[in-house]
Design a protein around this motif. Structure first.
Motif, PDB file in Angstrom:
ATOM      1  N   PRO A  81      -4.147   2.148   5.776  1.00  0.00           N
ATOM      2  CA  PRO A  81      -3.995   2.791   4.463  1.00  0.00           C
ATOM      3  C   PRO A  81      -4.741   4.120   4.360  1.00  0.00           C
ATOM      4  CG  PRO A  81      -4.691   0.504   4.238  1.00  0.00           C
ATOM      5  CD  PRO A  81      -4.821   0.866   5.688  1.00  0.00           C
ATOM      6  N   TRP A  83       3.201  -1.581   4.501  1.00  0.00           N
ATOM      7  CA  TRP A  83       2.503  -2.603   5.269  1.00  0.00           C
ATOM      8  C   TRP A  83       2.480  -2.231   6.742  1.00  0.00           C
ATOM      9  CZ3 TRP A  83      -0.249  -5.774   2.467  1.00  0.00           C
ATOM     10  CH2 TRP A  83       0.172  -6.129   1.181  1.00  0.00           C
ATOM     11  N   ASP A  92      -6.189   5.265  -1.158  1.00  0.00           N
ATOM     12  CA  ASP A  92      -5.478   4.102  -1.695  1.00  0.00           C
ATOM     13  C   ASP A  92      -6.473   2.955  -1.804  1.00  0.00           C
ATOM     14  OD1 ASP A  92      -3.806   2.027  -2.418  1.00  0.00           O
ATOM     15  OD2 ASP A  92      -2.374   2.336  -0.769  1.00  0.00           O
ATOM     16  N   SER A 132      -6.041   0.191  -3.697  1.00  0.00           N
ATOM     17  CA  SER A 132      -5.367  -0.988  -4.245  1.00  0.00           C
ATOM     18  C   SER A 132      -5.771  -2.243  -3.472  1.00  0.00           C
ATOM     19  CB  SER A 132      -3.852  -0.802  -4.177  1.00  0.00           C
ATOM     20  OG  SER A 132      -3.418  -0.765  -2.820  1.00  0.00           O
ATOM     21  N   PRO A 160       0.846  -1.196   0.000  1.00  0.00           N
ATOM     22  CA  PRO A 160       0.000   0.000   0.000  1.00  0.00           C
ATOM     23  C   PRO A 160       0.890   1.258   0.000  1.00  0.00           C
ATOM     24  CG  PRO A 160      -0.666  -1.532   1.730  1.00  0.00           C
ATOM     25  CD  PRO A 160       0.617  -2.039   1.173  1.00  0.00           C
ATOM     26  N   LYS A 161       0.320   2.389  -0.344  1.00  0.00           N
ATOM     27  CA  LYS A 161       1.097   3.634  -0.449  1.00  0.00           C
ATOM     28  C   LYS A 161       1.846   3.988   0.833  1.00  0.00           C
ATOM     29  CE  LYS A 161      -1.731   5.546  -4.110  1.00  0.00           C
ATOM     30  NZ  LYS A 161      -2.766   6.492  -4.489  1.00  0.00           N
ATOM     31  N   GLU A 164      -4.611  -4.739   3.757  1.00  0.00           N
ATOM     32  CA  GLU A 164      -4.133  -4.073   4.975  1.00  0.00           C
ATOM     33  C   GLU A 164      -5.304  -3.548   5.811  1.00  0.00           C
ATOM     34  OE1 GLU A 164      -1.656  -3.441   7.751  1.00  0.00           O
ATOM     35  OE2 GLU A 164      -0.837  -4.155   5.855  1.00  0.00           O
ATOM     36  N   ALA A 210      -3.910  -2.375  -0.257  1.00  0.00           N
ATOM     37  CA  ALA A 210      -4.476  -1.486   0.760  1.00  0.00           C
ATOM     38  C   ALA A 210      -5.702  -2.122   1.403  1.00  0.00           C
ATOM     39  CB  ALA A 210      -4.821  -0.133   0.153  1.00  0.00           C
TER      40      ALA A 210
END
Length: 165
Positions: free
Chosen positions: A98, A94, A102, A104, A90-91, A110, A107
């Motif tokens: 997030p 981890w 984000d 994704s 994630p941006k 997470e 993300a």
């Protein structure tokens, strides 16, 4: 969505979604990268895998025989996804909640870990206020909807049904 519920009911509903629905999402995500028949060899070959408990290795080794990840809990699934799948982090990286922007797959993986830990993994009370529940539930629904789009044939939207049970 039902509102003004007992804080214990809110907690129970959030836990059911996290344990039942989100664990299914994580199972499917891992399965899309590594088949159960390959998980033990990939885990054994992975040099960046954190130290696992003996009972986790038993679950990993049994996955090939069972042909599924049904015995993997969310923590083991998270470890396997993070270390064996080729997901970019994630941006924020981890082990951090997030950014809301984000969206994704990493993300969302997470986020699932975050809510598992925040809602029942590290809590001191089995209750969630209505306002906190609404925030958690909205985020869980969004995660389900994104995975529905990424996994044709799966139906993670059952979260919508869980909230009013």
């Amino acid at each position: 969505m039902a509102t003004n519920l007992d804080p214990h009911t809110n907690f129970s509903r959030a836990c059911r979604a996290i344990v039942d629905l989100n664990t299914d999402i994580l199972r499917d995500e891992l399965d899309s990268h590594v088949t159960p028949s390959d998980i033990a060899s990939k885990a054994n070959a992975c040099t960046k895998l954190p130290s696992l408990r003996p009972e986790q290795w038993i679950v990993i080794n049994n996955a090939a025989t069972k042909g599924s990840y049904e015995d993997f809990d969310s923590s083991l699934l998270y470890i396997m996804i993070r270390n064996l799948c080729s997901l970019p982090p994630p941006k924020l990286g981890w082990n951090k909640k997030p950014l809301g922007t984000d969206l994704s797959v990493a993300a969302d993986v997470e986020r699932i870990r975050y809510y598992r830990n925040e809602v029942y993994g590290h809590t001191t009370r089995a209750e969630i206020s209505d306002s906190e529940f609404r925030i958690i539930w909205l985020d869980l629904e969004k995660i389900s909807e994104r995975f529905d789009k990424n996994r044709p044939g799966k139906n993670y939207k059952k979260a919508k049904r869980l909230k009013d049970e």
